[in-house]
Design an enzyme around this catalytic site. Sequence first.
Site, PDB file in Angstrom:
ATOM      1  N   ASP A   1      78.952  -1.488  12.924  1.00  0.00           N
ATOM      2  CA  ASP A   1      77.624  -0.894  12.757  1.00  0.00           C
ATOM      3  C   ASP A   1      77.115  -1.319  11.376  1.00  0.00           C
ATOM      4  O   ASP A   1      77.406  -0.680  10.365  1.00  0.00           O
ATOM      5  CB  ASP A   1      77.724   0.630  12.872  1.00  0.00           C
ATOM      6  CG  ASP A   1      76.372   1.332  12.739  1.00  0.00           C
ATOM      7  OD1 ASP A   1      75.406   0.693  12.273  1.00  0.00           O
ATOM      8  OD2 ASP A   1      76.301   2.521  13.091  1.00  0.00           O
TER       9      ASP A   1
ATOM     10  N   GLU B   1      82.227   9.110   4.772  1.00  0.00           N
ATOM     11  CA  GLU B   1      81.370   8.911   5.948  1.00  0.00           C
ATOM     12  C   GLU B   1      81.803   9.955   6.960  1.00  0.00           C
ATOM     13  O   GLU B   1      82.675   9.717   7.778  1.00  0.00           O
ATOM     14  CB  GLU B   1      81.527   7.475   6.476  1.00  0.00           C
ATOM     15  CG  GLU B   1      80.392   7.067   7.410  1.00  0.00           C
ATOM     16  CD  GLU B   1      80.628   7.522   8.839  1.00  0.00           C
ATOM     17  OE1 GLU B   1      80.419   8.736   9.114  1.00  0.00           O
ATOM     18  OE2 GLU B   1      81.020   6.708   9.660  1.00  0.00           O
TER      19      GLU B   1
ATOM     20  N   GLU C   1      81.981  17.365  15.120  1.00  0.00           N
ATOM     21  CA  GLU C   1      83.310  17.085  14.552  1.00  0.00           C
ATOM     22  C   GLU C   1      83.575  17.852  13.260  1.00  0.00           C
ATOM     23  O   GLU C   1      84.717  17.957  12.830  1.00  0.00           O
ATOM     24  CB  GLU C   1      83.546  15.593  14.307  1.00  0.00           C
ATOM     25  CG  GLU C   1      83.654  14.796  15.588  1.00  0.00           C
ATOM     26  CD  GLU C   1      84.057  13.347  15.349  1.00  0.00           C
ATOM     27  OE1 GLU C   1      83.772  12.820  14.260  1.00  0.00           O
ATOM     28  OE2 GLU C   1      84.662  12.758  16.244  1.00  0.00           O
TER      29      GLU C   1
ATOM     30  N   HIS D   1      75.517   3.327  15.635  1.00  0.00           N
ATOM     31  CA  HIS D   1      76.466   3.797  16.646  1.00  0.00           C
ATOM     32  C   HIS D   1      76.304   5.291  16.937  1.00  0.00           C
ATOM     33  O   HIS D   1      76.815   5.791  17.935  1.00  0.00           O
ATOM     34  CB  HIS D   1      77.917   3.482  16.237  1.00  0.00           C
ATOM     35  CG  HIS D   1      78.480   4.409  15.208  1.00  0.00           C
ATOM     36  ND1 HIS D   1      78.196   4.318  13.866  1.00  0.00           N
ATOM     37  CD2 HIS D   1      79.339   5.454  15.328  1.00  0.00           C
ATOM     38  CE1 HIS D   1      78.846   5.252  13.208  1.00  0.00           C
ATOM     39  NE2 HIS D   1      79.548   5.959  14.073  1.00  0.00           N
TER      40      HIS D   1
END
Length: 350
Positions: free
Chosen positions: A37, A129, A138, A286
């Site tokens: 990406d 990230e 998440e 992505h």
Amino acid sequence: MEMSRLSKKRKLDKSVQDDLYFDSYSDVTIHEEMIADSVRTDTYRLGITRNGHAIQGKVVLDVGAGTGVLSIFCAQAGARKVYAVEASSIAEQAMEVVKLNHMEDQVTVIRGALEAVQLPEKVDVIVSEWMGYALLHESMLNSVLLARDRWLKPGGLLLPSKAELFVAPINDLTVEERLGFWGTVKERYGVDMSCMTGFARKCIMNNDIAVSLVTVEDVLSHPCRFAELDLLTVTEEQLRSVQGSFSCACFGSSTVNAFCVWFTVTFPGEEKPLVLSTSPFKPETHWKQAVLYLDEPVEVMQDTKVEGEITMFPSEESSRHICIHVEFSIGDLKRKNKTFSIPDGYADVQ
């Protein structure tokens, strides 16, 4: 609908949730997707480079380092020391990447969950990230905030330093085509199956957060920001309910059949900030976009108001999974609400 009653599935023990999450990062596919990406990886590299003055000769912590690419960017920017913390077994590959790039003296890979790791010193910079689908899926941000509170020196730097969430009404033409398909079966095959349309609508326009690409042509209004997170000050408690209001005016005559949610993160800069955007108006990433389908499509005209409130909160079944509750009104129609969650198929991927 009560937001906490989203599902009757068995709640997973937190250690099981964490194991599933970390195991998902042990395979090469997810790392290939993220590094490939170019919007993501180039923006991080540029964000680190532009903050070289704050990194040169300093100590950096990379939270959730994965294959170590961000750690190496920081070393290339002149960091004296980089602690690359990674809980999954991909940490072994990160060590090999560090060695291959002759960075062993600068970058130390530490395998372990951030919550359990002990660093030998405080750090000047934290890079991570951490973003998931719809930004918060998440819940890796919690680990970044823990690292900030435990290891970042006063006045230290966070890369990125801010996150923002946006929403806009859309007309997903793909859904329109799929629903219209059942009306064409009789002409093709001589069997009238138009009665399937209602069933198809329930199946397609369900309570799932659909992760898909939205084209600019499908967006029916200007983006509306509904939440902003200052990563230097936001707390874990505040992440349990990220909420805000929105008000959009439609561009013209069309049909609203979904809301589209996306995010940006911002890297500070001396001249101007650098923004990593997952907007449908920007190049594809992505992360794509999060699409929330209405139960029924609604016709709109130019300047039709689409207003409401959005609340994002962790699922009861797994604190790493995000739920989104939307209360909305379109034009003069009665106010409605719907709660969405990431389907199981996206449980362990980013």
